[in-house]
Design an enzyme around this catalytic site. Structure first.
Site, short mmCIF file in Angstrom:
data_model
loop_
_atom_site.label_atom_id
_atom_site.label_comp_id
_atom_site.label_asym_id
_atom_site.label_seq_id
_atom_site.Cartn_x
_atom_site.Cartn_y
_atom_site.Cartn_z
N GLY A 153 0.77 -1.25 0.00
CA GLY A 153 0.00 0.00 0.00
C GLY A 153 0.79 1.29 0.00
O GLY A 153 0.32 2.32 -0.48
N GLU B 156 3.52 4.16 5.89
CA GLU B 156 2.34 3.31 5.79
C GLU B 156 1.25 4.07 5.02
O GLU B 156 1.14 5.30 5.14
CB GLU B 156 1.88 2.97 7.22
CG GLU B 156 0.62 2.17 7.36
CD GLU B 156 0.70 0.76 6.80
OE1 GLU B 156 1.07 0.61 5.63
OE2 GLU B 156 0.36 -0.19 7.52
N ASP B 157 0.47 3.35 4.21
CA ASP B 157 -0.62 4.02 3.49
C ASP B 157 -1.73 4.47 4.44
O ASP B 157 -2.19 5.60 4.40
CB ASP B 157 -1.18 3.11 2.37
CG ASP B 157 -1.62 1.73 2.86
OD1 ASP B 157 -1.37 1.38 4.04
OD2 ASP B 157 -2.22 0.98 2.07
N ASP C 143 -5.28 1.59 10.41
CA ASP C 143 -6.68 1.23 10.67
C ASP C 143 -6.75 0.70 12.11
O ASP C 143 -6.87 1.49 13.05
CB ASP C 143 -7.10 0.18 9.63
CG ASP C 143 -8.56 -0.19 9.72
OD1 ASP C 143 -9.32 0.52 10.39
OD2 ASP C 143 -8.95 -1.22 9.12
N LYS D 103 -7.29 6.18 10.14
CA LYS D 103 -8.72 5.89 10.34
C LYS D 103 -8.89 5.52 11.81
O LYS D 103 -8.89 4.33 12.16
CB LYS D 103 -9.07 4.70 9.44
CG LYS D 103 -10.53 4.56 9.10
CD LYS D 103 -10.82 3.19 8.56
CE LYS D 103 -10.46 2.97 7.12
NZ LYS D 103 -10.81 1.61 6.64
N PHE E 206 -14.09 2.08 3.66
CA PHE E 206 -13.00 1.32 3.05
C PHE E 206 -12.49 2.11 1.85
O PHE E 206 -13.22 2.35 0.90
CB PHE E 206 -13.44 -0.08 2.63
CG PHE E 206 -12.25 -0.93 2.29
CD1 PHE E 206 -11.50 -1.53 3.30
CD2 PHE E 206 -11.85 -1.08 0.98
CE1 PHE E 206 -10.38 -2.27 3.00
CE2 PHE E 206 -10.71 -1.83 0.67
CZ PHE E 206 -9.99 -2.42 1.68
N ASP F 218 -5.63 -0.63 -1.97
CA ASP F 218 -6.36 -1.54 -2.85
C ASP F 218 -7.61 -2.11 -2.21
O ASP F 218 -7.77 -2.10 -0.99
CB ASP F 218 -5.47 -2.72 -3.22
CG ASP F 218 -5.31 -3.70 -2.05
OD1 ASP F 218 -4.88 -3.26 -0.98
OD2 ASP F 218 -5.64 -4.89 -2.21
N ARG G 233 -5.28 0.47 -6.89
CA ARG G 233 -4.09 1.11 -6.33
C ARG G 233 -3.64 2.29 -7.18
O ARG G 233 -3.06 3.25 -6.70
CB ARG G 233 -2.92 0.12 -6.25
CG ARG G 233 -3.10 -0.99 -5.24
CD ARG G 233 -1.77 -1.72 -5.05
NE ARG G 233 -1.93 -3.02 -4.42
CZ ARG G 233 -2.02 -3.23 -3.11
NH1 ARG G 233 -1.97 -2.21 -2.29
NH2 ARG G 233 -2.16 -4.43 -2.62
P1 IMP Z 1 -4.18 -2.23 10.36
O1 IMP Z 1 -3.21 -3.28 10.79
O2 IMP Z 1 -5.59 -2.61 10.68
O3 IMP Z 1 -3.83 -0.85 10.88
O4 IMP Z 1 -4.19 -2.20 8.81
C1 IMP Z 1 -3.21 -1.65 8.08
C2 IMP Z 1 -3.23 -2.14 6.65
O5 IMP Z 1 -4.52 -2.55 6.21
C3 IMP Z 1 -2.84 -1.00 5.74
O6 IMP Z 1 -1.50 -1.03 5.48
C4 IMP Z 1 -3.66 -1.25 4.50
O7 IMP Z 1 -2.90 -2.00 3.59
C5 IMP Z 1 -4.84 -2.05 4.95
N1 IMP Z 1 -6.04 -1.17 5.06
C6 IMP Z 1 -6.60 -0.66 6.17
N2 IMP Z 1 -7.66 0.10 5.89
C7 IMP Z 1 -7.78 0.07 4.54
C8 IMP Z 1 -8.68 0.69 3.62
O8 IMP Z 1 -9.61 1.44 3.97
N3 IMP Z 1 -8.46 0.43 2.30
C9 IMP Z 1 -7.43 -0.37 1.85
N4 IMP Z 1 -6.57 -0.95 2.68
C10 IMP Z 1 -6.75 -0.74 4.01
MG MG Z 2 -3.62 -3.50 1.66
#
Ligand code: IMP
Ligand code: MG
Length: 182
Positions: free
Chosen positions: A51, A106-107, A110, A138, A159, A166, A172
Site C-alpha cells: 500500500g 504506511e498508506d 486502521d 482511520k 474502506f 487496494d 491502487r
Molecule cells: P491495520 O493493521 O488494521 O492498521 O491495517 C493496516 C493495513 O490494512 C494498511 O497497510 C492497508 O494496507 C490495509 N487497510 C486498512 N484500511 C484500509 C482501507 O480502507 N483500504 C485499503 N486498505 C486498508
Molecule cells: Mg492493503
C-alpha cells in the site's frame, strides 16, 4: 467537494474523498517536515508494501535530505475489507536496521495492529528510534495504541482505495483517495 467517478475497468463507482491535488500538496508538506526533523541523520525510510509504494515514492522525491529506502511486506486483509487481525511480515532479514533511525511509511493506519507488530519486530532486531509516517489515519477502528508522528489526513470509517490502497488488489493506481459506493 465529493465527486462521483466511474472506474473505467469496472462498473463499481468510486467516490473521490481526497483529490489528487490535495494529496500531492499534503505529501509535499509532510516531506518538508520530515526533512527538517532528519537533517544530518541519514534515516532508513521503510515502506510497508504494498500500500505505501505510491505515497513513499512521492514522499522521498519531495524530501531534500539523503535517505536510504527499504521495504517490508505486511499482509492482514486477504480478500475482505475487514482486517483478519493476523499480521504476516516478510523481508526484514536483509535490511540494515541495527541502531538505525527508521521512518516507517504506511498508506493507512486502521486497527494499528500491523504497525504495532512491525515496530515490535524492528525493536527486537535492534532498530534505533522509530517514527511513523502515514498518509491516512482511520482512528475509528483502532485496537492498538499506535499514533502517527507524521500524518497526511484523518479519514472516516470507509474502506478506501487509490493512491496505493487496494480493494482485492484493484484501484491502487487511482491518483486520488476514494471509497467504493455500495
Ligand atoms: P491495520 O493493521 O488494521 O492498521 O491495517 C493496516 C493495513 O490494512 C494498511 O497497510 C492497508 O494496507 C490495509 N487497510 C486498512 N484500511 C484500509 C482501507 O480502507 N483500504 C485499503 N486498505 C486498508
Ligand atoms: Mg492493503
Amino acid at each position: 467537494m465529493k465527486k462521483k467517478r466511474e472506474n473505467k475497468s469496472s462498473r463499481v463507482k468510486i467516490i473521490c474523498l481526497i483529490s489528487h491535488r490535495r494529496v500531492v500538496a499534503r505529501v509535499k508538506a509532510l516531506a518538508r517536515e520530515v526533512s527538517r526533523d532528519y537533517r544530518g541523520k541519514n534515516p532508513l525510510v521503510l515502506g510497508i508494501l504494498k500500500g505505501s509504494f505510491i505515497f513513499m515514492a512521492d514522499l522521498v522525491r519531495e524530501m531534500n535530505i539523503p535517505v536510504e529506502c527499504g521495504f517490508i511486506q505486511a499482509s492482514s486483509y486477504g480478500r475482505g475489507t475487514v482486517s483478519s487481525g493476523k499480521v504476516k511480515i516478510a523481508g526484514l532479514e536483509k535490511l540494515p536496521i541495527r541502531d538505525r533511525e527508521i521512518i516507517l511509511v504506511e498508506d493507512i493506519i486502521d486497527t494499528g495492529l500491523t504497525l504495532k507488530e512491525i515496530s515490535w519486530i524492528l525493536k527486537k532486531n535492534g532498530a534505533g528510534k522509530i517514527k511513523i509516517c502515514a498518509l491516512l489515519d482511520k482512528p475509528a477502528r483502532r485496537k492498538a495504541d499506535i499514533h502517527p508522528d507524521y500524518l497526511g489526513f484523518t479519514v472516516p470509517d470507509h474502506f478506501l482505495v487509490g493512491f496505493g490502497l487496494d480493494w482485492d488488489e484493484k484501484y491502487r493506481e487511482l491518483p486520488y483517495v476514494g471509497y467504493i459506493k455500495k
